[in-house]
Design a protein around this motif. Structure first.
Motif, mmCIF file in Angstrom:
data_model
loop_
_atom_site.group_PDB
_atom_site.id
_atom_site.type_symbol
_atom_site.label_atom_id
_atom_site.label_comp_id
_atom_site.label_asym_id
_atom_site.label_seq_id
_atom_site.Cartn_x
_atom_site.Cartn_y
_atom_site.Cartn_z
ATOM 1 N N ARG A 35 0.917 -1.218 -0.042
ATOM 2 C CA ARG A 35 0.036 -0.013 0.208
ATOM 3 C C ARG A 35 0.862 1.161 -0.008
ATOM 4 O O ARG A 35 0.362 2.377 -0.300
ATOM 5 C CB ARG A 35 -0.904 -0.024 1.059
ATOM 6 C CG ARG A 35 -1.822 -1.164 1.095
ATOM 7 C CD ARG A 35 -3.159 -0.624 2.216
ATOM 8 N NE ARG A 35 -2.666 -0.702 3.604
ATOM 9 C CZ ARG A 35 -2.660 -1.867 4.493
ATOM 10 N NH1 ARG A 35 -2.928 -2.892 4.083
ATOM 11 N NH2 ARG A 35 -2.175 -1.521 5.594
ATOM 12 N N LEU A 36 1.964 1.121 0.432
ATOM 13 C CA LEU A 36 2.837 2.294 0.662
ATOM 14 C C LEU A 36 3.577 2.733 -0.816
ATOM 15 O O LEU A 36 3.778 2.083 -1.628
ATOM 16 C CB LEU A 36 4.140 2.186 1.428
ATOM 17 C CG LEU A 36 3.578 1.907 2.964
ATOM 18 C CD1 LEU A 36 4.713 1.398 3.667
ATOM 19 C CD2 LEU A 36 2.987 2.990 3.520
ATOM 20 N N LEU A 128 7.394 11.385 -10.843
ATOM 21 C CA LEU A 128 7.745 12.090 -9.654
ATOM 22 C C LEU A 128 9.031 11.387 -9.153
ATOM 23 O O LEU A 128 8.824 10.602 -8.279
ATOM 24 C CB LEU A 128 6.527 11.734 -8.700
ATOM 25 C CG LEU A 128 4.962 12.269 -9.192
ATOM 26 C CD1 LEU A 128 4.010 12.164 -8.292
ATOM 27 C CD2 LEU A 128 5.191 13.834 -9.690
ATOM 28 N N VAL A 129 9.864 11.872 -9.483
ATOM 29 C CA VAL A 129 11.266 11.712 -9.233
ATOM 30 C C VAL A 129 12.034 13.004 -8.731
ATOM 31 O O VAL A 129 12.182 13.898 -9.753
ATOM 32 C CB VAL A 129 12.126 10.918 -10.260
ATOM 33 C CG1 VAL A 129 13.773 10.494 -9.721
ATOM 34 C CG2 VAL A 129 11.417 9.409 -10.658
ATOM 35 N N ALA A 142 2.615 6.533 -6.187
ATOM 36 C CA ALA A 142 1.240 6.550 -6.344
ATOM 37 C C ALA A 142 0.413 6.601 -7.873
ATOM 38 O O ALA A 142 0.868 7.187 -8.500
ATOM 39 C CB ALA A 142 0.686 7.523 -5.453
ATOM 40 N N GLY A 143 -0.392 5.738 -8.000
ATOM 41 C CA GLY A 143 -1.265 5.555 -9.162
ATOM 42 C C GLY A 143 -0.324 5.004 -10.445
ATOM 43 O O GLY A 143 -1.000 4.818 -11.558
ATOM 44 N N THR A 144 0.626 4.262 -10.197
ATOM 45 C CA THR A 144 1.336 3.689 -11.134
ATOM 46 C C THR A 144 1.029 2.052 -11.330
ATOM 47 O O THR A 144 1.649 1.400 -12.116
ATOM 48 C CB THR A 144 2.820 3.854 -10.951
ATOM 49 O OG1 THR A 144 3.351 3.197 -9.864
ATOM 50 C CG2 THR A 144 3.323 5.392 -11.044
ATOM 51 N N GLY A 149 1.470 -3.128 -13.648
ATOM 52 C CA GLY A 149 0.840 -4.474 -13.466
ATOM 53 C C GLY A 149 1.286 -4.808 -12.108
ATOM 54 O O GLY A 149 1.400 -6.296 -11.904
ATOM 55 N N ALA A 150 1.641 -3.902 -11.272
ATOM 56 C CA ALA A 150 2.170 -4.712 -9.840
ATOM 57 C C ALA A 150 2.159 -3.344 -9.049
ATOM 58 O O ALA A 150 2.542 -2.141 -9.163
ATOM 59 C CB ALA A 150 3.820 -5.149 -9.796
ATOM 60 N N PRO A 151 2.170 -3.607 -7.717
ATOM 61 C CA PRO A 151 2.190 -2.611 -6.784
ATOM 62 C C PRO A 151 3.772 -1.861 -6.695
ATOM 63 O O PRO A 151 4.550 -2.477 -7.007
ATOM 64 C CB PRO A 151 2.054 -3.062 -5.223
ATOM 65 C CG PRO A 151 2.189 -4.583 -5.808
ATOM 66 C CD PRO A 151 1.775 -4.788 -7.168
ATOM 67 N N PRO A 152 3.707 -0.723 -5.869
ATOM 68 C CA PRO A 152 5.230 -0.152 -6.106
ATOM 69 C C PRO A 152 6.325 -1.100 -5.282
ATOM 70 O O PRO A 152 7.481 -0.847 -5.816
ATOM 71 C CB PRO A 152 4.983 1.276 -5.297
ATOM 72 C CG PRO A 152 3.352 1.420 -5.273
ATOM 73 C CD PRO A 152 2.908 0.299 -5.419
ATOM 74 N N ALA A 153 5.950 -1.754 -4.572
ATOM 75 C CA ALA A 153 7.157 -2.611 -3.773
ATOM 76 C C ALA A 153 7.863 -3.559 -4.719
ATOM 77 O O ALA A 153 9.049 -3.758 -4.742
ATOM 78 C CB ALA A 153 6.623 -3.275 -2.663
ATOM 79 N N VAL A 154 6.747 -4.063 -5.651
ATOM 80 C CA VAL A 154 7.238 -5.137 -6.613
ATOM 81 C C VAL A 154 8.079 -4.304 -7.423
ATOM 82 O O VAL A 154 9.267 -4.943 -8.027
ATOM 83 C CB VAL A 154 6.214 -5.844 -7.244
ATOM 84 C CG1 VAL A 154 6.762 -6.699 -8.348
ATOM 85 C CG2 VAL A 154 5.395 -6.622 -6.092
ATOM 86 N N VAL A 155 7.634 -3.316 -7.899
ATOM 87 C CA VAL A 155 8.116 -2.503 -8.914
ATOM 88 C C VAL A 155 9.776 -1.904 -8.657
ATOM 89 O O VAL A 155 10.560 -1.955 -9.401
ATOM 90 C CB VAL A 155 7.420 -1.025 -9.329
ATOM 91 C CG1 VAL A 155 8.187 -0.152 -10.436
ATOM 92 C CG2 VAL A 155 5.974 -1.583 -10.065
#
Length: 427
Positions: A35-36, A128-129, A142-144, A149-155
């Motif tokens: 979620r983060l 947003l970097v 957020a929103g990516t 196709g994956a949450p930020p942690a996986v990315v």
């Protein structure tokens, strides 16, 4: 609690300590893992890592990137850190702590090139970097999730492995609810780390930490806080707005909020640099103004080049000098009009230098530009200085020749080799 394998990216719940797919123990697990969205990415011992990548025979040796016995450590590998070496440490202290270290002169252009490669990889994840330095940035993903196709942690786990494979260095990642906690998380598990601090746990995690853990609280501030009876962040976090202001002035409420892990800053990719500078440390101390003017001129040329590269101009000049006893002296002056010309920077710095050359021996000199303004406002000329545009055109021609034929293709009189001291390679 969800868990993620950082090697094969297998994700599942409940938590696992060893990946059931690839047997890796590099597992990230947290209640808010998927979620983060705010991440802090920090390359591990970047300069030294790039050098070890290029010279594999140094892989198991302590490496220090720096210059001269009078210079300072620009970076060091983790082997050297276990011996007590730290960034910004004087070289003579570093070599005393780690006499078998391999010392390598910095190649800033190479580090910038590799840093830009990594930044481009970040920008492929999210627009947003916000770069914090050559080897460090904060991202908001957020929103990516739909895009990747994956949450930020996986990315982020995929990104970390991609950097290792394509660039040849490692990164540590902190994932949290805001920028402050993401930075602190990135520092928890270095090198090659991936740490998560959730929103609800931030205040509890910070409470027992020493006040020096908080970014921006350096040794001087730490001493003042400890003298006032505040040794942990929990003690500061407990203050209400009125008490925080009474104790620490206008900055008190913000300090107490940060001690609780609160941070409302957004990730801003358009954040501008606050200052640009260049400095050099001498191989032997210098006392006379005439001797100090030669390295000061070289630093003015370097500062002018950096302003051009950043498409910025100086509307003020800061002179920095460090005595043989390591005391720092600074002076600043505002300019009548913004500039990117080394001769204007030098002319502004000369009177400040004259006031400091009182017989004191100096080991370092530096020049900085602050405040900064857009380059379009620089060297436009006016009734007092109608020749400024012509001088700007000449300097641009000089830089073009140097870019094509080398730094020594065009030299000013005060920049000739016989006028130069032997500086260490910093700045």
């Amino acid at each position: 609690m969800p868990a993620l394998c950082r090697d094969c990216f297998h994700a599942a719940e409940p938590v696992f300590s060893r990946c059931p797919v690839c047997a890796s123990r590099r597992v990230a697990a947290h209640h808010e893992l998927f979620r983060l969205t705010v991440a802090h990415v920090d390359c591990d011992a970047f300069y030294a890592s790039v050098e070890k990548r290029d010279r594999p025979e140094l892989l198991t040796k302590p490496v220090i990137v720096g210059g001269g016995t009078r210079g300072v450590v620009s970076a060091c590998c983790y082997i050297a850190r276990t011996r007590g070496v730290r960034s910004a440490m004087p070289m003579f202290k570093a070599l005393a702590a780690c006499p078998d270290a391999v010392v390598i002169k910095p190649e800033i252009a190479k580090y910038v090139r590799e840093g830009r490669r990594i930044r481009a990889m970040m920008e492929a994840l999210t627009p947003l970097v916000q770069p914090m330095s050559i080897d460090e940035a904060v991202l908001d993903l957020a929103g990516t999730e739909a895009l990747h196709g994956a949450p930020p942690a996986v990315v982020l786990a995929r990104f970390a492995l991609a950097v290792e494979r394509e660039v040849g260095v490692t990164v540590s990642i902190g994932l949290a609810a805001n920028r402050l906690m993401a930075k602190l998380a990135a520092e928890r598990d270095k090198p090659r780390g991936f740490a998560v601090i959730g929103g609800p746990e931030a205040a509890g995690w910070l409470a027992p930490q020493p006040v020096s853990v908080l970014p921006g609280v350096g040794p001087a501030v730490t001493k003042r806080l400890q003298a006032a009876g505040f040794s942990t962040l929990g003690q500061i976090a407990a203050l209400d707005v009125r008490e925080a202001m009474r104790r620490f002035g206008e900055d008190g409420p913000a300090l107490a909020a940060r001690a609780r892990g609160e941070d409302v800053r957004r990730v801003n990719p358009d954040r501008e640099a606050k200052s640009i500078s260049a400095e050099t440390t001498f191989e032997s101390d210098m006392t006379s103004r005439q001797a100090l003017e030669a390295p000061l001129w070289r630093m003015c040329e370097k500062l002018a080049r950096r302003l051009r590269e950043k498409e910025l101009a100086a509307s003020g000049v800061t002179l920095k000098m460090k005595t043989a006893g390591f005391a720092t002296r600074t002076r600043a002056v505002r300019l009548p009009q913004p500039t990117r010309l080394p001769d204007v920077l030098f002319a502004a710095a000369q009177p400040m230098l004259a006031k400091e050359t009182d017989g004191t021996a100096f080991r370092l000199i530096g020049i900085g530009a602050q405040p900064l303004v857009p380059a379009a406002r620089a060297d436009l000329g006016d009734l007092a200085d109608p020749e400024a545009p012509k001088r700007a055109a000449r300097w641009q021609a000089v830089e073009a020749l140097r870019a094509k034929f080398g730094e020594d293709a065009v030299l000013r009189g005060r920049g000739l080799p016989h006028a130069r001291p032997k500086p260490s390679s910093k700045g």
